[in-house]
Motif scaffolding. Sequence first.
Motif, mmCIF file in Angstrom:
data_model
loop_
_atom_site.group_PDB
_atom_site.id
_atom_site.type_symbol
_atom_site.label_atom_id
_atom_site.label_comp_id
_atom_site.label_asym_id
_atom_site.label_seq_id
_atom_site.Cartn_x
_atom_site.Cartn_y
_atom_site.Cartn_z
ATOM 1 N N TRP A 143 0.865 -1.169 0.000
ATOM 2 C CA TRP A 143 0.000 0.000 0.000
ATOM 3 C C TRP A 143 0.910 1.230 0.000
ATOM 4 N N ASP A 144 0.364 2.395 0.308
ATOM 5 C CA ASP A 144 1.149 3.626 0.210
ATOM 6 C C ASP A 144 2.418 3.573 1.057
ATOM 7 N N ALA A 145 2.345 2.941 2.213
ATOM 8 C CA ALA A 145 3.501 2.896 3.094
ATOM 9 C C ALA A 145 4.695 2.235 2.419
ATOM 10 N N TRP A 149 7.401 5.508 2.900
ATOM 11 C CA TRP A 149 8.338 5.516 4.022
ATOM 12 C C TRP A 149 9.227 4.276 4.041
ATOM 13 N N ASN A 210 8.699 -3.953 11.562
ATOM 14 C CA ASN A 210 7.311 -3.560 11.800
ATOM 15 C C ASN A 210 6.888 -3.705 13.257
ATOM 16 N N TRP A 213 5.675 -0.608 15.287
ATOM 17 C CA TRP A 213 4.272 -0.180 15.459
ATOM 18 C C TRP A 213 3.647 -0.863 16.682
ATOM 19 N N HIS A 254 -3.654 -0.191 11.574
ATOM 20 C CA HIS A 254 -2.383 0.468 11.276
ATOM 21 C C HIS A 254 -1.229 -0.194 12.016
ATOM 22 N N TYR A 260 2.905 2.776 7.988
ATOM 23 C CA TYR A 260 2.289 4.078 7.770
ATOM 24 C C TYR A 260 2.647 5.043 8.902
ATOM 25 N N ASP A 262 0.635 7.678 9.999
ATOM 26 C CA ASP A 262 -0.483 8.360 10.645
ATOM 27 C C ASP A 262 -0.550 8.090 12.145
ATOM 28 N N LYS A 302 5.111 13.689 8.864
ATOM 29 C CA LYS A 302 4.212 13.701 7.714
ATOM 30 C C LYS A 302 3.885 15.146 7.378
ATOM 31 N N ARG A 446 -7.955 8.358 7.634
ATOM 32 C CA ARG A 446 -6.575 8.470 8.091
ATOM 33 C C ARG A 446 -6.318 9.805 8.768
#
Length: 483
Positions: A143-145, A149, A210, A213, A254, A260, A262, A302, A446
Amino acid sequence: MTTASAIVVWLAPLVLGSGLWIALAGWPRRAGGFATAIGAGWIIGVLLCGLLMRGLAATALSAGFVRVGACAAMAGVAGWVGAWMLRSRGFAPTATARIAMARPAAVPMSNGGRLLAALLLAMLAWRAWLLVTDVVLHPVLPWDAWAVWAAKAKAWVLAGHAVPYVSFESWLPQMAADTRTGAAWNYPELLPWTLTWFAADAGWVEPWINTAWLGLWAGLLLAHYGQWRGFGLSRMHAIAGVYLLGSLPLLDAHVALGGYADLWVAAVMSLAGHAWLRWRTTRDHGQLAIVVGAAMLLPMLKLEGAIWSIVLGAAVVFGLLPGRMHGKRFLVGAVVAALALASCITLSVAWVAVARRYVQDSIVIDAAQIGQSLDAIANALWGQGNWNLLWFALPAALAWTYRRWSRSATTRRLLVLVVVPVLSIVGLFALTSAARYAQSYSAVNRLLLQLTPLLVSLLALVLWLPAEDQPADGVSPPDAAAA
């Protein structure tokens, strides 16, 4: 990676961040203060380790484990020692160091309360285990992450040193040079640098990286428990609030998916918001320093973090103005925020260009678009399963207990601090061309996640903050001390 090195990767940020937190906030007087220092300290410490990786090991990332670990340990221990030596004198002279108004003795939990608290903690532990299995069994999902990043951090780790990212126009003529490009080449890089700390000794092992997180999730919950105890909530209510926060589906998603930024923005924004509330009550310069430090970190995480920094800056200016100005303080705060926005536009700060792309420099007054956007936002809040019952419970609690919470200066301040950004988000998606992102649900949830810890805190204070509006650590409001 050995067991010892894995422990160092987690312990060094804890020592660094908690030492700095206690050095600023002062030596805790109760267990809740230590909980805040540990939870918030790990979050701040791991981000600072990312900054240290950039400063001390950019040319040789593998050397960062020793360099950053040693620096973090020394700075953290110095903070703990300094706070311990100053504990009897009160760190901040403006904070009322002597107890002007003793707080009633804590009411012990009943057997039923202990059972309920144990059940809630057991449910959180089970949720944590599920998150652990999600994190360790898959790499970063595409995904975008993955493209923003994690991609930068992975490229640096595999190269062994940091490589600057430039625009496509700058990169194309010099493809042979040691530079890279990407769709998000100008995005903030604090989170990628933080990920390089987790890879400093182990290399690029995505399930291990990861776990950052998971630490963020645990630190956020522990910090909120301590902050709520500091505001006067009972142990049972603080634990209930922790469960409410830790069980939110979108927040947990998340954590489980990882990659991500956020949730990092949400955590730092929450730490800053609670420190601002404490500063407004105690006038402790240490709490104000925490707000300023957090406001500096937000734009590094961000692009929209710059907006939240401006909000915090306006809130600090509001708090510095004398109370006799009444409503004029809101006007001054708004003027300060407008000047900050104008400065960002004049200096062509990176987030301004991105914002222009989203809103296309226009305000759209279209009844059909506004209606569709508001319908999409309402569906995001009340029709989807991202928030459990948060957006049902918060408005109901505000209306049902208005006569009680309206007498609490702390709750009123927090309400204003979160209402302004929430209304700004609604206005962004309803009155600009960014409505397409609200209607596709690709951004609205988000952005709301970045305020969610503060929103849960508002719910907890509205429901459970005692009528006696002062912190539980013995520091009384200046007005009470004067009385």
